[in-house]
Write a protein that holds these residues in place. Sequence first.
Motif, PDB file in Angstrom:
ATOM      1  N   GLY A 254       9.428  -2.470  -1.375  1.00 25.24           N
ATOM      2  CA  GLY A 254       8.738  -3.719  -1.667  1.00 25.24           C
ATOM      3  C   GLY A 254       8.198  -4.387  -0.419  1.00 25.24           C
ATOM      4  N   LEU A 255       8.999  -4.433   0.638  1.00 26.00           N
ATOM      5  CA  LEU A 255       8.540  -5.055   1.879  1.00 26.00           C
ATOM      6  C   LEU A 255       7.387  -4.280   2.495  1.00 26.00           C
ATOM      7  CD1 LEU A 255      11.954  -6.069   3.500  1.00 26.00           C
ATOM      8  CD2 LEU A 255      10.230  -7.579   2.500  1.00 26.00           C
ATOM      9  N   GLY A 256       7.424  -2.951   2.363  1.00 27.35           N
ATOM     10  CA  GLY A 256       6.301  -2.154   2.848  1.00 27.35           C
ATOM     11  C   GLY A 256       5.018  -2.489   2.111  1.00 27.35           C
ATOM     12  N   ARG A 257       5.108  -2.611   0.785  1.00 27.07           N
ATOM     13  CA  ARG A 257       3.927  -2.995   0.002  1.00 27.07           C
ATOM     14  C   ARG A 257       3.422  -4.379   0.387  1.00 27.07           C
ATOM     15  NH1 ARG A 257       6.872  -1.211  -4.587  1.00 27.07           N
ATOM     16  NH2 ARG A 257       6.333   0.931  -5.115  1.00 27.07           N
ATOM     17  N   PHE A 258       4.356  -5.300   0.562  1.00 24.29           N
ATOM     18  CA  PHE A 258       3.967  -6.664   0.913  1.00 24.29           C
ATOM     19  C   PHE A 258       3.202  -6.681   2.233  1.00 24.29           C
ATOM     20  CE2 PHE A 258       4.976 -10.737   3.042  1.00 24.29           C
ATOM     21  CZ  PHE A 258       4.398 -11.614   2.140  1.00 24.29           C
ATOM     22  N   VAL A 294       5.293   4.808   1.378  1.00 26.00           N
ATOM     23  CA  VAL A 294       5.976   3.799   0.566  1.00 26.00           C
ATOM     24  C   VAL A 294       6.062   4.233  -0.886  1.00 26.00           C
ATOM     25  CG1 VAL A 294       5.743   1.466  -0.394  1.00 26.00           C
ATOM     26  CG2 VAL A 294       5.483   1.831   2.069  1.00 26.00           C
ATOM     27  N   GLU A 295       4.945   4.709  -1.433  1.00 25.33           N
ATOM     28  CA  GLU A 295       4.942   5.083  -2.850  1.00 25.33           C
ATOM     29  C   GLU A 295       5.799   6.325  -3.104  1.00 25.33           C
ATOM     30  OE1 GLU A 295       3.885   3.029  -5.025  1.00 25.33           O
ATOM     31  OE2 GLU A 295       3.129   1.749  -3.427  1.00 25.33           O
ATOM     32  N   ALA A 329       8.880   1.634   5.393  1.00 29.34           N
ATOM     33  CA  ALA A 329       8.708   0.197   5.605  1.00 29.34           C
ATOM     34  C   ALA A 329       8.370  -0.110   7.057  1.00 29.34           C
ATOM     35  CB  ALA A 329       9.985  -0.542   5.185  1.00 29.34           C
ATOM     36  N   ILE A 330       9.040   0.553   7.978  1.00 30.17           N
ATOM     37  CA  ILE A 330       8.730   0.359   9.403  1.00 30.17           C
ATOM     38  C   ILE A 330       7.286   0.765   9.682  1.00 30.17           C
ATOM     39  CG2 ILE A 330       9.253   1.188  11.729  1.00 30.17           C
ATOM     40  CD1 ILE A 330      12.177   1.439  10.837  1.00 30.17           C
ATOM     41  N   GLU A 331       6.874   1.910   9.145  1.00 31.25           N
ATOM     42  CA  GLU A 331       5.503   2.384   9.342  1.00 31.25           C
ATOM     43  C   GLU A 331       4.500   1.405   8.745  1.00 31.25           C
ATOM     44  OE1 GLU A 331       2.766   6.365   8.349  1.00 31.25           O
ATOM     45  OE2 GLU A 331       4.852   6.229   7.657  1.00 31.25           O
ATOM     46  N   GLU A 353       7.689 -11.135  11.753  1.00 27.63           N
ATOM     47  CA  GLU A 353       9.089 -11.434  11.463  1.00 27.63           C
ATOM     48  C   GLU A 353       9.682 -10.515  10.395  1.00 27.63           C
ATOM     49  OE1 GLU A 353       9.463 -16.151  12.245  1.00 27.63           O
ATOM     50  OE2 GLU A 353       7.647 -15.399  11.292  1.00 27.63           O
ATOM     51  N   LEU A 354       8.836  -9.727   9.724  1.00 29.01           N
ATOM     52  CA  LEU A 354       9.352  -8.707   8.826  1.00 29.01           C
ATOM     53  C   LEU A 354       9.874  -7.499   9.592  1.00 29.01           C
ATOM     54  CD1 LEU A 354       6.700  -8.514   5.947  1.00 29.01           C
ATOM     55  CD2 LEU A 354       8.975  -9.552   5.867  1.00 29.01           C
ATOM     56  N   TYR A 355       9.345  -7.292  10.793  1.00 27.33           N
ATOM     57  CA  TYR A 355       9.684  -6.074  11.524  1.00 27.33           C
ATOM     58  C   TYR A 355      11.175  -5.978  11.861  1.00 27.33           C
ATOM     59  CZ  TYR A 355       9.662  -2.107  14.600  1.00 27.33           C
ATOM     60  OH  TYR A 355       9.953  -0.895  15.153  1.00 27.33           O
TER      61      TYR A 355
END
Length: 386
Positions: A254-258, A294-295, A329-331, A353-355
């Motif tokens: 989810g965070l990756g998509r965001f 992500v997917e 997510a990191i990528e 700040e997500l990183y």
Amino acid sequence: MDFNLTTEQRQIYEYGGKLAQKYDNAYWLEHARRHAFPKELFRQIADDGFLGIMVPEEYGGAGLGMTEMALLMEGMANHGIPLLMLVVGPCMSLAHLAAHGTEFHKKELLPAACRGDIQFCFAITEPNAGSNSIRIETVAKPNGNRFSLTGQKTFITGADLADYCLVVARTKPHDEVARKTDGFTLFAVDLKAKGIEKQRVRVSIPVPEEQWTLYFDEVDLGPEDIVGEINDGFSILFDSLNPERIMVGAMCCGLGRFALGKGAAYASQRSVFGQPIGAHQGVQHPMAKAHVAVETASLMTRRAAWEFDNGLPAGGSANMAKYAAAEAAIEAVDAALQAHGGAGFTEDTGLYELYPLVRLLRTAPVNRELCLSFIGEKLLGMPRSY
């Protein structure tokens, strides 16, 4: 993202979007920056009946499973509002009590927790044992049919918010057991009990939940506090640890998509040298590649949840999901940051700040090296590496 979902599951997945209409990423981030738990958001989730997703209806829950719990987390993270307390409480603790708890746990604690009146955290990690949980030193010394709990646990998420903590302790010395996994017992410990102290572990990550070290000094426990069977706690422990990996995988997806959503929107409207920067493959391809990751991770996460719900061995898929999702997510965050240029590091954007959070999830709750070791040994049949 509704591949093979039922109508109910799709509604759970889309619930995050409804929440975000009032409690959006800006709300979450404002709390994360000052390590303040978003009580209004949590209260809303409780009132809407989502804390008890994995708890049977007779104990105040929804009677659903790991799949629905993961969809809730993934859907919320899609909108930048992840909550670690949903991992350690409703997923790891409440589901465990529903399956292995006493009548007191099921009839008294579970309904209250489903209503959001009380919260749970989970404690296994220790300073000297780290990832080698077999070597934990916290001891619950038997005294008749009661126990005296002494030791410490660290990196305990939300210990200041929780009323109870599921604690993994040794009830038989390591040198007195036939198998190294014997001699462990789980207890539901009232954190208001005499002999418990906590100390904050200051982490450099903007996230609403804080980390704590818990100290237990001869805490009195009775048979009503035991979860599962005495000395056989390790056999049921993975009822909690595999779901933890699945939930972290869902959060990371989810965070990756965001992040990619923010990156793609910015790259589509930001023009330099007469055209949107998103038209350049140097900007477009890294985000497209991250989107694939992500997917793909999301599908593996759902597979792991399905296996768990159907009583199949979920360890392999859970470890693959957690590994793949954290890396994805990191990528994704990195690609979105690069697309933003300097703007990505401003507080107004809130992207950088997500990183720290997604980077943490590469290491915790189980680091990627142990995930790969599990995959190498259990799935590929290679020699044990540790």
